[in-house]
Write an enzyme that holds these catalytic residues in place. Structure first.
Site, mmCIF file in Angstrom:
data_model
loop_
_atom_site.group_PDB
_atom_site.id
_atom_site.type_symbol
_atom_site.label_atom_id
_atom_site.label_comp_id
_atom_site.label_asym_id
_atom_site.label_seq_id
_atom_site.Cartn_x
_atom_site.Cartn_y
_atom_site.Cartn_z
ATOM 1 N N ALA A 1 0.963 -1.169 -0.022
ATOM 2 C CA ALA A 1 -0.027 0.130 0.148
ATOM 3 C C ALA A 1 0.852 1.161 0.005
ATOM 4 O O ALA A 1 2.090 1.128 0.541
ATOM 5 C CB ALA A 1 -0.818 0.103 1.139
ATOM 6 N N GLY B 1 0.755 -5.260 0.764
ATOM 7 C CA GLY B 1 -0.549 -5.460 -0.133
ATOM 8 C C GLY B 1 0.023 -6.156 -1.447
ATOM 9 O O GLY B 1 -0.767 -6.841 -1.822
ATOM 10 N N GLU C 1 -0.125 -9.937 -0.485
ATOM 11 C CA GLU C 1 -1.394 -9.935 0.057
ATOM 12 C C GLU C 1 -2.396 -10.134 -1.274
ATOM 13 O O GLU C 1 -3.170 -10.864 -1.535
ATOM 14 C CB GLU C 1 -1.914 -8.728 0.711
ATOM 15 N N GLU D 1 4.691 -4.758 7.103
ATOM 16 C CA GLU D 1 3.959 -3.948 7.922
ATOM 17 C C GLU D 1 4.243 -3.475 9.203
ATOM 18 O O GLU D 1 4.117 -2.523 9.973
ATOM 19 C CB GLU D 1 2.435 -4.507 7.854
HETATM 20 N N1 CAA Z 1 4.550 3.503 -0.653
HETATM 21 C C1 CAA Z 1 4.839 4.688 -1.251
HETATM 22 N N2 CAA Z 1 6.371 4.805 -1.746
HETATM 23 C C2 CAA Z 1 6.892 3.613 -2.059
HETATM 24 C C3 CAA Z 1 6.641 2.426 -1.393
HETATM 25 C C4 CAA Z 1 5.279 2.371 -0.866
HETATM 26 N N3 CAA Z 1 4.805 0.983 -0.292
HETATM 27 N N4 CAA Z 1 7.451 1.539 -1.760
HETATM 28 C C5 CAA Z 1 8.430 2.272 -2.373
HETATM 29 N N5 CAA Z 1 8.088 3.728 -2.343
HETATM 30 C C6 CAA Z 1 8.785 4.720 -3.038
HETATM 31 C C7 CAA Z 1 10.121 5.118 -2.395
HETATM 32 O O1 CAA Z 1 9.593 6.119 -1.426
HETATM 33 C C8 CAA Z 1 11.048 5.811 -3.459
HETATM 34 O O2 CAA Z 1 10.444 7.109 -3.613
HETATM 35 P P1 CAA Z 1 11.501 8.112 -3.856
HETATM 36 O O3 CAA Z 1 12.125 7.976 -4.894
HETATM 37 O O4 CAA Z 1 10.586 9.576 -3.699
HETATM 38 O O5 CAA Z 1 12.467 8.120 -2.673
HETATM 39 C C9 CAA Z 1 10.672 4.747 -4.547
HETATM 40 O O6 CAA Z 1 9.557 4.242 -4.235
HETATM 41 C C10 CAA Z 1 11.716 3.803 -4.848
HETATM 42 O O7 CAA Z 1 11.848 3.152 -3.694
HETATM 43 P P2 CAA Z 1 13.127 2.950 -2.880
HETATM 44 O O8 CAA Z 1 14.301 4.160 -3.086
HETATM 45 O O9 CAA Z 1 12.965 2.913 -1.374
HETATM 46 O O10 CAA Z 1 13.910 1.806 -3.450
HETATM 47 P P3 CAA Z 1 14.819 0.697 -2.811
HETATM 48 O O11 CAA Z 1 15.350 -0.347 -3.819
HETATM 49 O O12 CAA Z 1 15.970 1.441 -1.874
HETATM 50 O O13 CAA Z 1 14.084 -0.022 -1.675
HETATM 51 C C11 CAA Z 1 12.398 -1.520 -1.371
HETATM 52 C C12 CAA Z 1 12.977 -1.211 -2.301
HETATM 53 C C13 CAA Z 1 12.730 -2.523 -0.352
HETATM 54 C C14 CAA Z 1 11.194 -2.185 -1.715
HETATM 55 C C15 CAA Z 1 11.767 -0.243 -0.318
HETATM 56 O O14 CAA Z 1 11.012 0.815 -1.265
HETATM 57 C C16 CAA Z 1 10.829 -0.183 0.688
HETATM 58 O O15 CAA Z 1 10.798 -0.816 1.815
HETATM 59 N N6 CAA Z 1 9.383 0.147 0.298
HETATM 60 C C17 CAA Z 1 8.319 -0.126 1.278
HETATM 61 C C18 CAA Z 1 7.714 -1.496 1.290
HETATM 62 C C19 CAA Z 1 6.437 -1.808 2.286
HETATM 63 O O16 CAA Z 1 6.618 -1.243 3.807
HETATM 64 N N7 CAA Z 1 5.393 -1.935 1.994
HETATM 65 C C20 CAA Z 1 4.256 -2.351 2.927
HETATM 66 C C21 CAA Z 1 3.460 -1.103 3.098
HETATM 67 S S1 CAA Z 1 2.043 -1.019 3.916
HETATM 68 C C22 CAA Z 1 0.928 -2.162 3.438
HETATM 69 O O17 CAA Z 1 1.097 -2.793 2.415
HETATM 70 C C23 CAA Z 1 -0.225 -2.319 4.508
HETATM 71 C C24 CAA Z 1 -1.293 -3.470 4.086
HETATM 72 O O18 CAA Z 1 -1.245 -4.441 4.551
HETATM 73 C C25 CAA Z 1 -2.078 -3.026 2.657
#
Ligand code: CAA
Length: 260
Positions: free
Chosen positions: A66, A111, A114, A134
């Site tokens: 998400a 998500g 999921e 999460e």
């Molecule tokens: N939401 C919003 N933005 C996101 C995102 C997310 N879930 N995942 C990545 N992005 C964005 C980053 O913020 C980044 O944006 P900027 O260029 O503006 O900085 C861009 O995408 C590229 O990502 P990274 O620079 O972080 O790329 P990386 O290769 O260094 O890392 C990653 C990749 C490990 C996937 C890392 O992006 C990450 O950990 N993302 C978050 C994953 C996460 O926590 N997902 C769970 C969300 S909560 C959820 O899903 C709730 C539910 O149950 C529905």
């Protein structure tokens, strides 16, 4: 509906939904969920579509969860609405009459994992990573992860993934029974289309009954599930496609199923 965050195509009876926010690693914001939900409505009302593929744009991510940028400002009520919409969209995939294939081409986090879990089949690129991170955000999975992951990989593996938030690679996901096949990233979509085409050639009402029996039966005791199957096979026997399938076998030719 004009799509902003997804690409939706239909070719040769196969619908493909590509989440198209590669600069956000295809994270699911409310608009994207609305668009995917709309696609499902279109697919549901088009009897010519026989299989669906969902994937992510770019080479890095399937869906990185998400959208945290959207969620950070959400009130409890707004989050509840978003989670209910997400749960509804994933349930709609599960309840489509046709199979859905997740072609996981990179990060499938939160998500993303999921959503893949709500699909019928999961094909992974060797670059794919799965996880429910999460807990690292101070929350827990909200699109069904605490329910579908333990059912798929077992309690111990699901607990470890959910309590640590750690990712697993494609080979580990395969060993957990979380994915059907792992392919080199460059051939993932070709393999997904080939599998979808094979499914699309089968008897549509047979696929419908098989999907219904599997999905209902997995939540039932064995005797109830077997009764459900008996009803479903009875319905399959009453179709023209049953006549065509058996006649074609006896005439040593390929069947021509019409979904009737
Ligand atoms: N939401 C919003 N933005 C996101 C995102 C997310 N879930 N995942 C990545 N992005 C964005 C980053 O913020 C980044 O944006 P900027 O260029 O503006 O900085 C861009 O995408 C590229 O990502 P990274 O620079 O972080 O790329 P990386 O290769 O260094 O890392 C990653 C990749 C490990 C996937 C890392 O992006 C990450 O950990 N993302 C978050 C994953 C996460 O926590 N997902 C769970 C969300 S909560 C959820 O899903 C709730 C539910 O149950 C529905």
């Amino acid at each position: 509906m004009d799509y902003i965050n997804i690409i939706f195509t239909v070719d040769d009876a196969i619908a493909t939904i590509t989440v198209n926010r590669p600069d956000r690693l295809n994270a699911l914001n409310p608009q994207t969920m609305e668009e995917i939900g709309h696609c499902i409505d279109v697919i549901r009302s088009d009897q010519t579509i026989r299989c669906v593929i969902i994937t992510g744009a770019g080479e890095k991510a399937f869906i990185a969860g998400a959208d945290i940028t959207s969620m950070v400002t959400m009130s409890g009520f707004e989050e509840k609405v978003f989670a209910e919409r997400g749960l509804g969209v994933l349930r709609a995939f599960e309840q489509l009459r046709i199979p859905v294939i997740a072609a996981v081409n990179g990060y499938a986090l939160g998500g993303g994992t999921e959503l893949a879990l709500a699909c019928d089949l999961i094909l992974a690129a060797d670059t794919a990573r799965f996880g429910l991170p999460e807990i690292k955000l101070g929350i827990i999975p909200g699109f069904g992860g605490t329910q579908r992951l333990p059912r798929r990989v077992g309690l111990l593996r699901a607990r470890e993934m959910i309590y640590t938030g750690d990712m697993i690679d494609a080979a580990t996901a395969f060993s957990y029974g979380l994915v059907n096949h792992v392919y080199p990233a460059a051939s993932l979509m070709q393999e997904a289309r080939s599998l979808a085409a094979k499914i699309a050639r089968q008897a549509p009402l047979g696929i419908l009954q098989a999907k219904a029996a599997i999905n209902a039966g997995i939540e039932m005791d064995l005797d109830s599930g077997l009764r459900f199957e008996t009803e479903a096979v009875g319905l399959a026997f009453s179709t023209d496609d049953k006549k065509e399938g058996m006649t074609a076998f006896l005439e040593k030719r390929d069947p021509k199923f019409r979904g009737e």
